[in-house]
Every structure is written in C-alpha cells, then in structure tokens.
Write a protein that holds these residues in place. Structure first.
Motif: not given
Length: 430
Positions: A191-192, A261-270, A306-315
C-alpha cells in the motif's frame, strides 16, 4: 257577450287551443326519446367501426407462442434429454464495479448472456408465416440456474432468467442484469501501490445434475468495453478457468485490480522520504551547533504526524500491515536515536577534562587518515593555546566530530536498506 274563460268543470280545456304548457312537454318527450334511440344504436355502430391493429405477423407469433407453451408445459422443469449433456455458454458484459477495501468486498454490475440448444423448441417457419425467431418468457421454457459459489451474501439467490429469444432451430438466448458481490481478502503490504486479485466462482445449483453443463466457450468470458475504470481502481488483468469436477466450482474468472494511488503516494510516501532526508541532515550539522537539536525534534514531530495520517488512510480490516508503516517506524527510531546522539555529542564537545588515552589514540589515527582531515578534525588546533583545559576540550571536540561522522555514515546506510526493503514501488506501466 261571449266570455273568454273556459267552461267550468271541463278539465284540461286549455290544451285544445294548440299552445301552452302541453306543447312544450311534448317537445321535451320527443327529444328524450330521440336521445335514448341514439344511445342504444351507438354501441352497434361503434362495433362496426373498430380498427383491427393486429398484423398477420403478430397473429402468427401469438399462435407460435401458444404452441410452444403447450409443447413445454410438461418439460419446462427438465433439461433437454440427449446423449450428451446440454452445453450452456455464458459470458458477461461488465457495466461498472466497486471495490471496497475497507470491507474487503468487490461488487460488479453486468449483463449475463446464456446460450444453449433445446431440440424441443423447433418449428417450421412456413407453418407460422415465415417467423424464424420469437421472444418467450423464461417461465414458459426450461432455463439453467446459475449460482455464485463465493457470494458474500450467505443467502445468495441463484440467477433467474426473465426473458429469452428462441430461434426455429431450438437455439435459446437469454440475457439478465445481475449484481454480484463477493468477499475479496485484501493484501496491503505494498500500500498505497497495492493490487488485489478477486475471483468469481460459478456453478450449477445442483452440482450432481449431469444433464447440462456451463462453459465460457472459446471467447473471453467478461467483456469490459471501457468499464474497467472504476472509482479509485482499474482492472489491469483478467483470467478465466473452467473445471468440471463435481466437488469444485465449475468455472471462475479472476480480476486483478490496481489502486490509483497518485494522491495517496503524495500523502504517505513523499512525506516519509522527506522526513528521512530531514533526519539525515541532522549529522551534517556541527556536533555542538545550536540548530541541530531543534532540527532533530522537528523531524520527530513530523514522523508522528505522518504516522497518524497514514494510519487514518489505510484500510483497517486487512491482516497485512503496509510496509510504509514499518519504514516510518524505523525512521522514527532513527530520529529518536539522533536526538539522543545530539545531546551526547553536545555534552562531549563541551568537556574540558583530560580524555582517556584511547580517545587521544582514536583522534590521532583519524587525523592520519584522509577522511578525518576531510571532515575538519583538528582544525581548531592552530588557535588552541597552551592551556591544558583548552587542549583537552579540543580533543573532546575532535572525538565528537569523529563520532558524528560515523553516525552519519551509519544512518545513511540504514536508510538505503530501509528504502529498498520497505518503500512501496508503483507498478510498471508496461
């Protein structure tokens, strides 16, 4: 003198003059009689003027439908009897789909087409005005019952056919609109940029019934025609398999879905890579620099955000843990160590006591090695006075800078390993 009044005792003598109320009453009675006669004659006249809209073709088709219904009255619950099992060819036209990664389910809305040969439904077109095909209700003929084996709904209703078209050669073609929903276990390790594979398994309602069998034929079972683009996902691969074993699903097809996952990549990976670069920049500052500790603390706070954002975004219902979480956790640990090392090195660089012999030996060996001279070890010796305390402080500062150099190399290598091990990579375009 003659009186105008009628003689007394003679009732109704005024009606004999030819005028007055009696004349009006007679006219009304005649009109009422005429209306009644016209009303009685209207149905007969209108019956003679009805236009018959039934064409000869419709009349022949009604006769054909009646004959087919009579012919199938006692056989519509039984498959065509022949030496070989009746082969029912099936294919789908996908209209749209929806994949819910949170609930781990895939729903597809499609048109299902069934085709088979029933020798009992044959006729001579010459006997029915040249009609070679006709539409019939599925309830009037035998139709196969298809079942989705791995439906998410425990009380899945078998597919029921509504309308069919029959040719004079006995070829039956039926179409139905279906909505299928299955449970699809998600794999979120990448993921993502994850891909999911979901299987739709079909079979007969009675697996032991050997009078007919389903097949996809020699063509692709699912035609998409642009419907492979769904909300947040795209179907990138397709596979179909037939198995005629009685204990297994008779046939199935698999859909491979790729997350957009263009948006999720910018939200988590970058942000994860940016925080890694921020942590890696901490050892580049001087061991006793005033901005080193705030930079390390800023990186620590960024990791928590960022950990909080990723934890909120993943299933939340998947059993797999995304590797990006492991990368962030390791990076957070490195940042915490960096903060500790920053305070330790700051303390060492300000010491003025006599260092142990091994510290002096390490500094001497480092100065004789070109990387030690490259990082500036011993650069402050030209300005150091002969005071013993300042000479000892210089040795501690050299040792702190040497430790800082090795720390930078260590976390650089660690981040390279973590990048190739845990950073998810987008799938190739081709």
């Amino acid at each position: 003198m003659i009186s105008d009044k009628p003689p007394r005792g003679v009732p109704g003598s005024r009606c004999r003059t030819g005028g007055g109320p009696c004349a009006g009453a007679s006219a009304h009675a005649a009109m009422l009689l005429l209306v009644c006669l016209l009303a009685a004659a209207a149905p007969a006249r209108s019956a003679d003027c009805v236009i018959d809209n039934i064409t000869p073709d419709l009349s022949w088709e009604a006769t054909l439908f009646k004959d087919l219904k009579t012919k199938c009255a006692y056989t519509r619950n039984e498959a065509p009897s022949s030496e070989n099992a009746t082969v029912v060819t099936m294919h789908f036209i996908l209209k749209n789909f929806f994949f819910d990664a949170g609930e781990e389910s895939l729903s597809i809305y499609s048109w299902a087409f069934l085709d088979w040969l029933d020798p009992r439904l044959t006729w001579n077109p010459k006997d029915y005005g040249g009609i070679d095909r006709s539409k019939v209700f599925a309830s009037a003929i035998w139709t196969p019952v298809l079942k989705l084996q791995n439906s998410k709904d425990a009380f899945e209703i078998p597919f029921m056919v509504n309308g069919c078209q029959v040719s004079n050669e006995g070829r039956v073609r039926c179409v139905m609109r279906v909505l299928n929903e299955i449970a699809c276990t998600t794999k979120l390790s990448n993921w993502p940029y994850d891909t999911q594979t979901c299987r739709f398994e079909f079979s007969k309602r009675d697996a032991l019934d050997s009078k007919f069998t389903f097949t996809f034929g020699n063509t692709r079972a699912v035609r998409m025609w642009g419907a492979e683009y769904g909300p947040g996902w795209i179907i990138t691969d397709y596979k179909q398999v037939e198995s005629h074993a009685k204990a297994e699903a008779q046939m199935y097809f698999e859909l491979t879905l790729e997350r957009q996952a263009a948006g999720l990549g910018a939200l988590a990976v970058a942000p994860a890579l940016a925080l890694s670069a921020l942590t890696l920049a901490v050892p580049l500052l001087a061991a006793c620099g005033p901005s080193r500790a705030p930079l390390a603390v800023l990186s620590e706070l960024g990791h928590f955000t960022v950990l909080q954002i990723v934890n909120f975004s993943i299933p939340q219902h998947s059993g797999d843990s995304p590797t990006i979480l492991k990368y962030l956790q390791c990076s957070l640990l490195i940042t915490t160590v960096s903060i500790i090392v920053t305070f330790v090195l700051n303390h060492l660089s300000k010491k003025s006591t006599s260092p142990p012999g091994w510290v002096t030996h390490v500094n001497t060996r480092a100065l004789s090695w070109w990387p030690g001279r490259a990082v500036g070890l011993g650069a402050t010796r030209d300005s150091v006075t002969e005071a013993v305390s300042k000479r000892h402080q210089s040795e501690w500062l050299d040792f702190a800078n040497l430790c800082n150099c090795f720390f930078f190399i260590a976390i650089g290598i660690t981040y390279c390993v973590l990048y190739f091990a845990y950073i998810p990579q987008p799938p190739p375009f081709f």
